[in-house]
Design an enzyme around this catalytic site. Structure first.
Site, PDB file in Angstrom:
ATOM      1  N   SER A   1      48.319  41.091  45.692  1.00 38.89           N
ATOM      2  CA  SER A   1      46.983  41.590  45.361  1.00 38.89           C
ATOM      3  C   SER A   1      46.801  41.760  43.860  1.00 38.89           C
ATOM      4  O   SER A   1      47.689  42.261  43.161  1.00 38.89           O
ATOM      5  CB  SER A   1      46.742  42.927  46.056  1.00 38.89           C
ATOM      6  OG  SER A   1      45.510  43.487  45.655  1.00 38.89           O
ATOM      7  N   ASP A   2      45.630  41.348  43.384  1.00 39.56           N
ATOM      8  CA  ASP A   2      45.215  41.703  42.038  1.00 39.56           C
ATOM      9  C   ASP A   2      45.109  43.228  41.932  1.00 39.56           C
ATOM     10  O   ASP A   2      44.924  43.911  42.947  1.00 39.56           O
ATOM     11  CB  ASP A   2      43.838  41.111  41.737  1.00 39.56           C
ATOM     12  CG  ASP A   2      43.960  39.769  41.012  1.00 39.56           C
ATOM     13  OD1 ASP A   2      45.062  39.446  40.567  1.00 39.56           O
ATOM     14  OD2 ASP A   2      42.954  39.065  40.932  1.00 39.56           O
ATOM     15  N   LYS A   3      45.200  43.726  40.708  1.00 39.78           N
ATOM     16  CA  LYS A   3      45.047  45.171  40.514  1.00 39.78           C
ATOM     17  C   LYS A   3      43.587  45.540  40.269  1.00 39.78           C
ATOM     18  O   LYS A   3      42.978  46.287  41.029  1.00 39.78           O
ATOM     19  CB  LYS A   3      45.893  45.648  39.329  1.00 39.78           C
ATOM     20  CG  LYS A   3      45.891  47.164  39.152  1.00 39.78           C
ATOM     21  CD  LYS A   3      46.324  47.583  37.755  1.00 39.78           C
ATOM     22  CE  LYS A   3      45.218  47.298  36.741  1.00 39.78           C
ATOM     23  NZ  LYS A   3      45.433  47.943  35.438  1.00 39.78           N
TER      24      LYS A   3
ATOM     25  N   LYS B   1      50.534  33.320  38.996  1.00 40.27           N
ATOM     26  CA  LYS B   1      50.182  33.691  40.370  1.00 40.27           C
ATOM     27  C   LYS B   1      50.532  32.568  41.341  1.00 40.27           C
ATOM     28  O   LYS B   1      50.999  32.811  42.457  1.00 40.27           O
ATOM     29  CB  LYS B   1      48.697  34.042  40.458  1.00 40.27           C
ATOM     30  CG  LYS B   1      48.331  35.300  39.666  1.00 40.27           C
ATOM     31  CD  LYS B   1      46.855  35.622  39.771  1.00 40.27           C
ATOM     32  CE  LYS B   1      46.501  36.879  38.966  1.00 40.27           C
ATOM     33  NZ  LYS B   1      45.073  37.200  39.035  1.00 40.27           N
TER      34      LYS B   1
END
Length: 793
Positions: free
Chosen positions: A313-315, A529
Site C-alpha cells: 500500500s501507498d502511504k 514499486k
C-alpha cells in the site's frame, strides 16, 4: 521524432473554421454548449455487434456442433419428434445464455459509465475539471504528468514528454512544447502544458479516444483452473467412449445409436454454462462493488482478489489523510533562521501544480508574509519522481538564483557538504522523521554554489480508520506492507502508529530476496514499486498493489490485483483492475470479501461439475456394459443436461459466506474431493436404480428413472456443496431457490404425465426425489471432514 503511419491521411481539422480562443479566458459556457451540439461528444461510438449475430454465435461452438450432429442423425433415423425437441432445447439454451450475457453486458455498461477520463478545461476564465466527453474544439486544456491527452491539442505553453507507443509504435517518449501537437490517447510522462483543442471524437488524428477501461481477454486463474479440470474430464470421458464403442461393435449394437450416445457422453463433459455463469457472477459482484465505491475495470480482478494474501500500500492518502501541514523547521546554515528556510522552500514551490507538498509549504509562508518581496521567477521545475526535487529559478542581483527542495539524500550532494554539514543534516532529518514527519531539505543560491539552508518536516497524520482496516485485512489473511518515499525513520514511526510492524527496508538488494521479512519499504522510487511486486510474486505471494501516479502503472499492471486509489491519474486507473472512489483501504476490504464470495460460488460450480460429470458418464457407461443396452435415450440426456445447467447457472447469484483466508485453486485437491464424493453419489444412484428395477418397471420407464436420478441428485448435490457448514445453515438466494423449485416441479410433471418420456407412477417419482434428499443429508455429513482433509475452503 513522432512516428506516423504511412497510410494515414491528414485529418479533418474540426477547429479550422472556428475563431481563436482567448488563452486566458477559454470558451464561455454558451459557446461550449453550441459546439458540443455541433460537433457531438468527444467519444468514438462503438460499433455494436447486432443481436442476431451474437445469438447465432451460440450455435457455432464445439458443444452446439455435437448437438446439431445428434439432430441430423435423429432425422436420418426417422426420429423426427426427438430431433425437434433437441433442437428446441438447443435454441432455448442459446436464448438463456444470450439473455444472461446481455444482462452482464448491461451491468458492465453501467459500470463503465462511472469510469471517466477527466480533463482540466478553462471555461469562463475559470479552470475546472470536466469529463473528457464534454471537451469541444477550441477548448483550452491543461495536461500534466499522469494524464491521458483527452483530445487533439495544439500546445501553446509549457513542455511535456509524451508516450505515444500505443498510437504510433514509437517506444521512445516524444518531447512536445509550444507550437507542437499532442494527439488524443498520448500519455503525459513528464511536464505540464496547455493547449487548444483542434479535434475531438472521430475527427482526431488517430480516429479514436483513449480506451481506459480495458477488459482483459486473458483467462483468470480460476478460468485456467476450471478448463484444466475440464480437459482432464474430457480425456477420461474419451476413454469411456472408446470402451462403449468397442463394446457396441462387439455386441452389434446400432451404429447410429452408438454414435449419438458417444456424442452425448462428450457433451456431458463440457461446461456449457461456464462462460455465462462466470460472467454473470463477476458482473453482479462488480455492480455491488460499484454501489460500495469500488469500480471494476477488468472482471477477472474480482476473482483474483480472493487469492490475494499480500497488499503493498501507498502511504499518502491511503494510510494517511493526505493533509500535509508544516510540522517543524530546522535551520542548519550559519545566519539562517526558520523563516529563511521556509521562504526558500516556498520559492521552490508552485501553487499551479496543486502538489500537496507545495501547498503545505506555501500556506504557512504566505500566512507569515514571507513572499511579499519575492524575486522575479524565470522558470519552475515541478517535482519529478526521477530527480526527487522541485526547483524555482529566479533573478537576484542580475544573476540566476535557485531555490531547491527535495529528499535530503538528493539535496545534500548538490550542496557539496563536508562531513560536519552532512552529519548535521542526517541528525536533523532523523529527529523530524522520528516524529513521523516527511523531511525535505532546502537549499538556495547561485546555480554553481547552492547552500544548504535547513530541513522542514511535513506531517501527514494516519487516517483514523487505517489501523482498524489493516487489522481486519490481517484477520482475513492479507498482510499489508507500506511503500513510501519517506526516510526509514518516518516510515517506522508511521508503521508503529498503524500497528504494521517496525522492520523497515529499502527496495533493493537482499530486501527483495526475502521481501516477507520487511513490514515497511522506505525511500521507494516509483520504479521500485514494480520490483517490490515482482519480489513478492517470486516468493509465492498473490499480490495487490495500490497506486496513483503514472509511474505506478507498471506495478499496478504487474500485480494480480492493481488498485488505483481515489486520487489516481487516468493512466493509473487504466492499468489497475479496480478503482477506489473513496480514500483509504475500506474499498480494498470490500473487494477482498466480494472476491471471496465469487470464488465460493465458482468453487461450488466446479465441484458440482466434476462430481456430476463423473457420475453421469460412469453411470451411463457401466449401464451399457452391464445391461447390454442404453439405459437412457439421447433426448433424455439433452433434457437432463439442460435442466442441470439451468440450475447451476443460478449459483452465480447464490448467497454465500466468504472464506476467512485467501483462496487459491488446487486442481489435485478439487479432483480428489469431487472424485470421492462422486463414488458415493454413484453408489446412491445405483441403489435407487436397483430399487426401481425391482418394482418391475419396463426398460423405457427405467430410462425415465435414470433421468430423474441424474436431475434430482444434481439438485440436491448443489446444496450440499455450496458451503462448508450443514446444508441448511445458509438460505439460498431467491433466484437459486426458484430455479431449483422450477426444475423439480417441471421434471416431476414430465415424468408423471409421460411427456417426452415414459410415464412413471407418482409414487416412483416421489420415491426417487425422497431418496435423493436422504442421500444428500448423508453426503452432507461426509462432506465436512472430506473438505477439511482436502483443504477445500
Amino acid at each position: 521524432m513522432t512516428a506516423v503511419p504511412k497510410v494515414r491521411t491528414a485529418p479533418v481539422r474540426q477547429a479550422s473554421d472556428l475563431p481563436p480562443t482567448d488563452h486566458t479566458q477559454g470558451l464561455t459556457r454558451l459557446e461550449a454548449a453550441q459546439r458540443l451540439q455541433r460537433f457531438g461528444p468527444n467519444v468514438i461510438a462503438d460499433k455494436p455487434v447486432p443481436a442476431w449475430r451474437q445469438l447465432l454465435v451460440k450455435f457455432w461452438a464445439p458443444v452446439p456442433w455435437m448437438l446439431e450432429a445428434v439432430i441430423v442423425l435423429q432425422v436420418l433415423l426417422g426420429r423426427v419428434t426427438e430431433s425437434i425437441v433437441i433442437a428446441a432445447l438447443l435454441v432455448f439454451n442459446a436464448l438463456v445464455a444470450f439473455a444472461q450475457e446481455q444482462r452482464a453486458k448491461d451491468a458492465l455498461t453501467l459500470l463503465r459509465k462511472q469510469l471517466h477520463v477527466n480533463a482540466r478545461v478553462l471555461r469562463d476564465g475559470r479552470w475546472q475539471v470536466l469529463a473528457a466527453e464534454q471537451v469541444v474544439p477550441g477548448d483550452i486544456v491543461h495536461v500534466r504528468a499522469g494524464d491521458i491527452v483527452p483530445a487533439d491539442l495544439a500546445l501553446f505553453d509549457g513542455a511535456v514528454s509524451l508516450d505515444q507507443a500505443a498510437l504510433t509504435g514509437e517506444s521512445l517518449p516524444v518531447d512536445a512544447g509550444s507550437g507542437k501537437p499532442a494527439w488524443t490517447g498520448s500519455i503525459v510522462r513528464q511536464g505540464e502544458a496547455s493547449g487548444s483543442v483542434t479535434a475531438t471524437g472521430a475527427h482526431t488524428f488517430f480516429g479514436r479516444t483513449a480506451e481506459l477501461v480495458r477488459n482483459s481477454n486473458a483467462p483468470s486463474h480460476m478460468q485456467r483452473t476450471i478448463f484444466a479440470i475440464v480437459k482432464r474430464l474430457v480425456i477420461f470421458d474419451a476413454g469411456l467412449v472408446v470402451l462403449v464403442v468397442a463394446f457396441a461393435l462387439w455386441h452389434h449394437l446400432p451404429l447410429a445409436d452408438t454414435t449419438i450416445f458417444a456424442l452425448m457422453l462428450l457433451v456431458a463433459s463440457v461446461p456449457v454454462a461456464l462462460p455465462a455463469t462466470y460472467t454473470l457472477a463477476t458482473a453482479v459482484s462488480s455492480l455491488q462493488l460499484a454501489r460500495q465505491g469500488v469500480l471494476v475495470t477488468r472482471l477477472p480482478a474480482v476473482e483474483e482478489a480472493a487469492a490475494m494474501d499480500t497488499l503493498v500500500s501507498d502511504k499518502t492518502g491511503t494510510l494517511t489523510q493526505n493533509t500535509l501541514t508544516l510540522a517543524g523547521v530546522t535551520p542548519l546554515a550559519a545566519g539562517s533562521d526558520a523563516n529563511a528556510v521556509l521562504r526558500a522552500a516556498a520559492l521552490a514551490s508552485d501553487e499551479a501544480t496543486q502538489d500537496p507538498l507545495d501547498l503545505a509549504v506555501l500556506t504557512p509562508a504566505r500566512a507569515q508574509a514571507l513572499l511579499k518581496d519575492a524575486p522575479q521567477r524565470q522558470a519552475f521545475h515541478p517535482f519529478d519522481p526521477a530527480t526527487r526535487r522541485s526547483e524555482g529559478v529566479y533573478t537576484v542581483d542580475a544573476q540566476l538564483w535557485r531555490a531547491v527542495k527535495g529528499a535530503a539524500n538528493v539535496i545534500g550532494p548538490l550542496c557539496k557538504l563536508d562531513a560536519t554539514q552532512q552529519s548535521m543534516l542526517n541528525a536533523a532529518e532523523k529527529t523530524l522523521a522520528a516524529r513521523g514527519a516527511r523531511v525535505l531539505a532546502v537549499a538556495a543560491g547561485p546555480a554553481d554554489a547552492l547552500q544548504l539552508l535547513g530541513v522542514i518536516g511535513l506531517s501527514d497524520p494516519p487516517r483514523p480508520d487505517a489501523a482498524n482496516l489493516i487489522q481486519q485485512l490481517t484477520q482475513l489473511g492479507v498482510r499489508v506492507h507500506m511503500a513510501t518515499g519517506d526516510a526509514l525513520e518516518t516510515a517506522r514511526a508511521i508503521g508503529v502508529q498503524l500497528g504494521m510492524g517496525t522492520r523497515v527496508c529499502e527496495a533493493r538488494g537482499e530486501s527483495l530476496q526475502h521481501p516477507e521479512n520487511c513490514d515497511l519499504f522506505a525511500r521507494v522510487l516509483p520504479e521500485d514499486k514494480h520490483a517490490i511486486v515482482q519480489a513478492m510474486q517470486r516468493s509465492g505471494h498473490v499480490t495487490g498493489m495500490t497506486g496513483d501516479g503514472v509511474n505506478d502503472a507498471p506495478a499496478l499492471r504487474q500485480a494480480e490485483l492493481g488498485i488505483a486509489v481515489a486520487s489516481a491519474t487516468d493512466v493509473a486507473k487504466a492499468a489497475a483492475g479496480v478503482v477506489l472512489t473513496a480514500p483509504g483501504l475500506g474499498g480494498v476490504l470490500t473487494v477482498v470479501r466480494r472476491g471471496r464470495e465469487v470464488h465460493r460460488r465458482m468453487l461450488t460450480y466446479t465441484l458440482n461439475k466434476v462430481l456430476r460429470t463423473l457420475v453421469i458418464v460412469v453411470f451411463l457407461t457401466f449401464g451399457v456394459l452391464l445391461t447390454g443396452q442404453f439405459v437412457i435415450s439421447p433426448l433424455l440426456i439433452v433434457l437432463m443436461l439442460f435442466a442441470n445447467d439451468f440450475a447451476t447457472m443460478s449459483i452465480a447469484t447464490d448467497r454465500v459466506l466468504p472464506a476467512a483466508r485467501p483462496q487459491r485453486w488446487q486442481v489435485g485437491r478439487l479432483m480428489g474431493a469431487a472424485g470421492l464424493l462422486a463414488m458415493l453419489s454413484l453408489l446412491a444412484s445405483l441403489l435407487i436404480y436397483l430399487w426401481a428395477r425391482a418394482l418391475g418397471l419396463s426398460a423405457v420407464q427405467l430410462q425415465t428413472v435414470v433421468f430423474l436420478i441424474l436431475v434430482f441428485t444434481n439438485q440436491t448435490g448443489i446444496y450440499v456443496l455450496r458451503n462448508d457448514a450443514p446444508m441448511w445453515r445458509l438460505a439460498p438466494s431467491r433466484w437459486m431457490a426458484a430455479a431449483s423449485l422450477g426444475d423439480i416441479v417441471i421434471v416431476s410433471l414430465l415424468a408423471g404425465f409421460g411427456i417426452l418420456m415414459a410415464a412413471l407412477p407418482w409414487v416412483v417419482v416421489g420415491g426417487v426425489l425422497l431418496a435423493s434428499v436422504v442421500f444428500a443429508l448423508l453426503l452432507d455429513l461426509i462432506k465436512r471432514p472430506l473438505f477439511t482433509r482436502f483443504h477445500i475452503a
